[in-house]
Scaffold this active site. Structure first.
Site, PDB file in Angstrom:
ATOM      1  N   LYS A 147      62.892 -67.733  -3.214  1.00 26.52           N
ATOM      2  CA  LYS A 147      63.808 -67.314  -2.163  1.00 26.52           C
ATOM      3  C   LYS A 147      64.970 -68.309  -2.071  1.00 26.52           C
ATOM      4  O   LYS A 147      64.755 -69.527  -2.016  1.00 26.52           O
ATOM      5  CB  LYS A 147      63.087 -67.242  -0.820  1.00 26.52           C
ATOM      6  CG  LYS A 147      62.030 -66.147  -0.730  1.00 26.52           C
ATOM      7  CD  LYS A 147      62.662 -64.771  -0.658  1.00 26.52           C
ATOM      8  CE  LYS A 147      61.630 -63.695  -0.358  1.00 26.52           C
ATOM      9  NZ  LYS A 147      62.252 -62.354  -0.218  1.00 26.52           N
ATOM     10  N   LYS A 243      59.949 -50.652  -2.140  1.00 25.75           N
ATOM     11  CA  LYS A 243      59.000 -51.103  -1.124  1.00 25.75           C
ATOM     12  C   LYS A 243      58.597 -49.897  -0.293  1.00 25.75           C
ATOM     13  O   LYS A 243      59.450 -49.119   0.145  1.00 25.75           O
ATOM     14  CB  LYS A 243      59.618 -52.186  -0.236  1.00 25.75           C
ATOM     15  CG  LYS A 243      59.903 -53.488  -0.961  1.00 25.75           C
ATOM     16  CD  LYS A 243      60.537 -54.515  -0.037  1.00 25.75           C
ATOM     17  CE  LYS A 243      60.770 -55.837  -0.754  1.00 25.75           C
ATOM     18  NZ  LYS A 243      61.492 -56.817   0.101  1.00 25.75           N
TER      19      LYS A 243
END
Length: 324
Positions: A147, A243
């Protein structure tokens, strides 16, 4: 007459999970059960946080279709009853589970998919370069997702690469860069053998990518929620991150995956953090994807009974007792 159970649940993370603009310490989910006389189907969802979804808002949406579900509404009807999002996801996955239990087949058999072994990326959240390198060193497995935001992006990824020379590394900026940063960072990331950059620019502010030739693949996450956004995303990205919370369930996720494959785009399946009950339908989508990011349970203090295992990133198929 079916019985429908809906509730909000909290699952604590073992440490804060930090991404661009957000710190998560608990997974707040909607849990769904749909039961007939003999079988119970289950599903869960965390929702799409950047669209304002919460466990409570998902619960309210699910309650609005309770009577239809109790009356026997199936997956195709559900697509017209609720918009894409977490509530529809949890319900859709519960309906898939119920159908599998009734039929005696696994969900991937119902979907016409032949299962194969899946290895997930494991995530390093935002921190100082040294701490991110240390976190990467502790990961058992050779697939690492990092990230990043717009601050110290090169320093952070270089530190992770030094710590894990042989790992396959992808990065996720979570909409945190400008186009100028992308132009500067992408060649350096290529030189560091980074395999892919996920969602570098903000959703709705990435049209500049239509004329950009990136030195490594770019993946749409926030910029492609479901099939309605595929055409635009395909003109800007080389990969789509699917997702189930975004698509509103496994039904739409599989349709999006097949659409993307038909158009030659690579695929990744991701997650919004959750228990193994959320990862199980993701495991089915992963069969159609190049990359899998299904490490959500590894961020939690605990998991559900009959949980999936993640041995050096290798993801076990869900047991029948869990889902599907």
């Amino acid at each position: 007459m079916r019985q429908v159970t809906l509730r909000c649940e909290n699952w604590n993370l073992h440490s804060p999970f930090i991404i661009t603009g957000h710190v998560f310490t608990v997974a707040e989910i909607l849990y769904v059960e749909i039961a007939d006389d003999r079988h119970v189907g289950r599903g869960e969802a965390s929702g799409v946080y950047y669209l304002g979804e919460t466990a409570q808002s998902m619960l309210e949406q699910a309650e609005s279709v309770r009577s239809a579900l109790e009356g026997g509404a199936g997956r195709e009807v559900l697509l017209s009853l609720l918009p894409a999002g977490g509530a529809r996801n949890a319900i859709d996955c519960a309906l898939w589970d119920l159908e599998a239990r009734r039929s005696g087949q696994r969900v991937w058999e119902l979907a016409g998919i032949s299962p194969r072994a899946i290895t997930t990326f494991q995530t390093v959240s935002l921190d100082s370069p040294d701490r991110m390198a240390a976190a990467a060193s502790r990961i058992a497995g050779e697939k690492i997702k990092v990230k990043l935001d717009g601050d110290q992006a090169l320093e952070r990824i270089a530190a992770v690469r030094r710590a894990r020379q042989q790992a396959e590394i992808i990065v996720d900026a979570n909409q945190g860069w400008t186009f100028e940063q992308l132009q500067t960072l992408a060649p350096a990331f290529r030189d560091l053998r980074i395999a892919m950059i996920e969602q570098p620019l903000p959703r709705g502010d990435d049209e500049v990518l239509e004329d950009y030739m990136p030195p490594l693949p770019l993946c749409a996450d926030e910029s492609c929620l479901d099939r309605s956004e595929f055409e635009v995303a395909a003109s800007r990205y080389q990969m789509i991150n699917i997702k189930l919370d975004k698509t509103g369930g496994l039904t739409e996720a599989l349709a999006l995956a097949r659409l993307a494959r038909d158009h030659g785009l690579e695929l990744m399946v991701g997650n919004m953090v959750g228990t193994s009950l959320a990862m199980a339908p993701g495991y089915v989508v992963a069969q159609l994807c190049r990359y899998a990011d299904l490490d959500g349970p590894l961020l939690l203090e605990s998991d559900r009974e009959c949980a999936m295992s993640f041995e050096k990133g290798r993801v076990s198929p869900p047991q029948k007792a869990l889902w599907g």
